[in-house]
Design an enzyme around this catalytic site. Structure first.
Site, PDB file in Angstrom:
ATOM      1  N   ASP A   1      49.596-100.499   1.519  1.00 16.57           N
ATOM      2  CA  ASP A   1      49.254 -99.254   0.837  1.00 16.57           C
ATOM      3  C   ASP A   1      50.400 -99.003  -0.158  1.00 16.57           C
ATOM      4  O   ASP A   1      51.502 -99.554  -0.015  1.00 16.57           O
ATOM      5  CB  ASP A   1      49.085 -98.082   1.813  1.00 16.57           C
ATOM      6  CG  ASP A   1      48.307 -96.929   1.162  1.00 16.57           C
ATOM      7  OD1 ASP A   1      48.202 -96.911  -0.085  1.00 16.57           O
ATOM      8  OD2 ASP A   1      47.819 -96.050   1.888  1.00 16.57           O
TER       9      ASP A   1
HETATM   10  C1  BGC Z   1      46.383 -94.219  -0.752  1.00 15.82           C
HETATM   11  C2  BGC Z   1      45.430 -95.390  -0.877  1.00 15.82           C
HETATM   12  C3  BGC Z   1      45.244 -95.730  -2.328  1.00 15.82           C
HETATM   13  C4  BGC Z   1      46.594 -96.032  -2.930  1.00 15.82           C
HETATM   14  C5  BGC Z   1      46.518 -96.385  -4.398  1.00 15.82           C
HETATM   15  C6  BGC Z   1      47.667 -94.426  -1.512  1.00 15.82           C
HETATM   16  O1  BGC Z   1      48.404 -93.245  -1.554  1.00 15.82           O
HETATM   17  O2  BGC Z   1      46.669 -93.993   0.610  1.00 15.82           O
HETATM   18  O3  BGC Z   1      44.198 -95.073  -0.292  1.00 15.82           O
HETATM   19  O4  BGC Z   1      44.360 -96.812  -2.454  1.00 15.82           O
HETATM   20  O5  BGC Z   1      47.430 -94.884  -2.812  1.00 15.82           O
HETATM   21  O6  BGC Z   1      46.200 -95.254  -5.132  1.00 15.82           O
END
Ligand code: BGC
Length: 748
Positions: A230
């Protein structure tokens, strides 16, 4: 087709390391010298959030317009895998047209608490629903040559302290509730990537957990793709790489690449581990390039129409005492009350926020379908700004009093639910419930239409309105879908994929959410959502699986047959009304004599079936053995018990229409007997029981003990005594030497 790219072994150490982290916010790193390009990854999940300039993962900056399909909370309520596969394919078309190689979704985390700020991005409180529907989205997306990123792996069930918190969860609930959906998607749909979550699980960061990322994901489930972090989830890059985290996103500015290079040079990291990760990045790039098409486009109008169809299939008619559908007749006046009818809330805040290609609102769409009826509107409340509540209420009451039908649009303000923080309560804004009371007093013929990403408490007023429509967050075409349902253009068929509790205090995780000092204890174990309410026979406002239709369905007597793969369930469903409609047939299974603790019933299969008015359809649902298995912590393995399985078929977890019993042979696996196993455990064991009784038949003393164990009343007293203790009592018929022989014979 593209030429195949070089392998990691053909690259320099620095080049390999650079491949394992991003170039920018949304791009992977390439190696120009070797002809390895970079690819684009973007959010996700219910639309394509491609940012033209710069980047942010919190939904703050702009992105190119894309179809905002209904978020997962709505998609989950459709209970329709075929429909979600079409959504996935449409998302794939859009991603391809934007040159995106991987779309960051679907998110399939379990809704452990209704307070989770990101529940609008998740499908269900149940892993079978999440797994089936998640797999369908992945299949659809990848059918277009765009990779999915199954997220957030794993046990990311809250936003509070999400970058650090440890989800402290026992192995059975972890496996049976929190990982089961991921397991299904990985084993049935092979997503190109899996995104590891920010949080820790039992103290270990998901991003550096070799058990999670390698033993379970790859060795047990056979995952063949790439694990991406993530955004910003990496704690220690070297440990993460060793654990199985291939790609760190976004760019670390080269800092963590240098750490990997240094670790290889000083011998603390095997170069082969880096090669494996770099090769996985190269494989992903290759897959994306093979499918890339610079000329790809999509039909925005067709996708808007699909978004409307899907939204209509996601609306849940919670209650209807005959006021719906509305009649578009001359002389009728329909009062539409509530700012949400004019200014829709259609998606949640954070990284999933899409800039829609267009946006419908319910008020205009109701007018478009109202025929000769008259539609009048009053906002009733404002969103955000200060308001003269007295005047707004008076206006709303005024139009309600003279109307034939009153629609009151209520919901959660956007700032109440978002990625990044959890909700603190389940309440609608007080101004809205006060408005509702005033309107009911003026005209009780009220239909409440809800807009909310996480469930809200309805128990204060639900029994005093004749109809409630749960409209969730329905994406850019939700306004039209609401109008379709209210006028009966669409016969509602959505079903709750999460329970609506009477009160927050009734929910299983209430005392263990969101934890403190870096830990959240999943004290409710397996008993999440309906599994808990049903175990305690607790009242709920609306149960899991519930949803009404404008027609009615009768179920025939179900049959259940043991097959080589599991259980085949068949049931006739008859549409007993005068409208075509769809029923969602739900199969719940229980194992009354299970050797382990089990929920009263668990959903094990479901199917959506269209039934024409007056017609009967036979629905066949195959429940796979893997879904019947529990995780045996002693065996450290999934186990299908032999014995009786009760199969209940119905229209919700509290509306069971028939049952059948089927006996399964099981896989014969049980924990080995030891000298510490109790007499009870010995006697229950298919081999150990007869072995012990045979040994006890051999001497006069032993026959005495054998007789005692054969007597049900006396046996209960002796059952809890470990064999080794029984053998240590004076005059024991079993000698110490015999113990080992018994154990060997029992486990042979
Ligand atoms: C989120 C993800 C997301 C990623 C990219 C993170 O803060 O938890 O779900 O895909 O950011 O934006």
């Amino acid at each position: 087709m593209v030429d195949s790219l070089p392998r990691a072994s053909e690259l320099t150490l620095d080049e390999k390391a650079s491949l394992t982290s991003g170039r920018s916010f949304w791009e992977t790193e390439g190696v120009e010298r070797a002809g390895i390009p970079s690819i684009y990854l973007t959010d996700g999940p219910h639309g394509v959030r491609k940012q033209a300039q710069g980047g942010d993962h919190l939904g703050i900056g702009d992105s190119v317009p894309a179809t905002c399909f209904p978020p997962a909370v709505a998609l989950g309520s459709s209970w329709d895998a075929e429909l979600l596969e079409r959504v996935g394919a449409a998302l794939g078309e859009e991603a391809k047209a934007e040159g995106v190689g991987v779309l960051l979704g679907p998110g399939i985390n379990i809704k452990r608490s209704p307070l989770c700020g990101r529940n609008f991005e998740y499908l269900s409180e149940d892993p079978i629903v999440s797994g089936r529907l998640g797999a369908a989205l992945v299949r659809g997306l990848q059918s277009q040559g765009v990779g999915a990123s199954l997220k957030h792996f794993a046990a990311n069930n809250q936003e509070t302290d999400r970058l650090r918190v440890s989800a402290d969860v026992d192995e059975r609930p972890l496996r049976e509730i929190y990982l089961r959906g991921f397991q299904h998607v990985v084993t049935h749909a092979q997503p190109w990537t899996v995104m590891c979550s920010y949080n820790r699980i039992n103290g270990v960061y998901a991003s550096e957990d070799p058990w999670l990322l390698t033993s379970v994901l790859r060795d047990e489930w056979g995952f063949e793709g790439l694990v991406v972090s993530d955004w910003g989830a990496v704690n220690d890059r070297v440990s993460a790489l060793v654990a199985g985290l291939d790609l760190e996103m976004p760019s670390s500015g080269g800092v963590t690449d240098a750490q990997l290079v240094a670790a290889v040079r000083d011998g603390s990291l095997a170069e082969s581990v880096l090669d494996t990760a770099a090769d996985r990045v190269i494989d992903l790039v290759e897959k994306a390039l093979a499918e890339a098409d610079a000329t790809a486009t999509y039909d925005a109008e067709a996708h808007h129409a699909l978004a409307r169809e899907v939204a209509g299939r996601s609306v849940v008619l919670l209650k209807n005492d005959g006021v719906l559908p509305l009649a578009a007749e001359a002389g009728r006046t329909i009062a539409v009350i509530g700012e949400f009818a004019r200014t829709p809330r259609y998606q949640g805040a954070g990284s999933s926020q899409i800039v829609p290609t267009r946006l419908d609102n319910a008020l205009d769409e109701l007018r478009a379908l109202s025929g000769d009826a008259t539609v009048v509107f009053a906002p009733g409340y404002t969103l955000g700004a200060d308001a003269d509540e007295v005047a707004l209420t008076a206006e709303a009451v005024g139009i309600a009093a003279d109307a034939d039908d009153v629609l009151v649009f209520l919901g959660l303000p956007g700032e109440d639910e978002s990625e990044g923080f959890d909700r603190e309560h389940l309440e609608l804004p007080a101004a809205q419930t006060a408005l509702l009371e005033a309107v009911i007093a003026a005209n009780p013929r009220v239909t409440v239409v809800l807009s909310n990403g996480g469930v809200v408490r309805v128990s204060g007023w639900a029994d005093r309105v004749p109809a409630i429509v749960e409209g969730w967050l329905l994406g850019q075409a939700g306004g039209g879908a609401i109008a379709d349902v209210l006028f009966g253009v669409v016969n509602p068929s959505g079903r709750l994929a999460e329970t609506i509790p009477v009160r927050l205090e009734d929910t299983a995780s209430y005392l263990n959410f969101p934890g403190e000092k870096g830990h959240v204890r999943y004290g409710e174990g397996l008993f999440v959502g309906y599994r808990d309410f049903d175990a305690r026979a607790a009242a709920v406002s609306f149960p899991f699986g519930h949803g009404l239709s404008y027609t009615t369905f009768a179920f025939g007597a179900p049959t259940a047959t043991a097959t080589a793969e599991g259980i085949r369930v068949a049931v006739d469903v008859t549409n007993t009304g005068d409208r075509d409609g769809r029923e969602v047939v739900q199969v719940y299974v229980s194992v009354p004599a299970s050797r382990v603790q089990r929920p009263v019933r668990e959903l094990k299969g479901f199917a959506t079936v269209a039934v024409a008015a007056g017609a009967t359809e036979t629905v066949v649902i195959d429940v796979a053995a893997e879904d019947l298995a529990y995780f045996d912590t002693e065996l450290d393995a999934w186990t299908v018990e032999g014995g009786e399985y009760v199969v209940e078929v119905g229209a919700s977890s509290r509306d069971l229409r028939g049952s059948a019993v089927v006996t399964l042979a099981g896989d014969g696996r049980s924990a080995p007997l030891t000298i510490q196993s109790t007499l009870g455990e010995w006697l229950e064991h298919p081999v150990g029981g007869p072995v012990l009784m045979a040994a006890l038949a051999q001497s006069a003393e032993a026959q005495g003990m054998g007789a005692m164990l054969a007597d049900p009343g006396l046996r209960r007293m002796a059952e809890s005594i470990p064999l080794v203790r029984a053998a240590s009592f004076p005059g024991s018929p079993v000698t110490a030497e015999q113990l080992d022989q018994l154990v060997a014979a029992a486990n042979r």
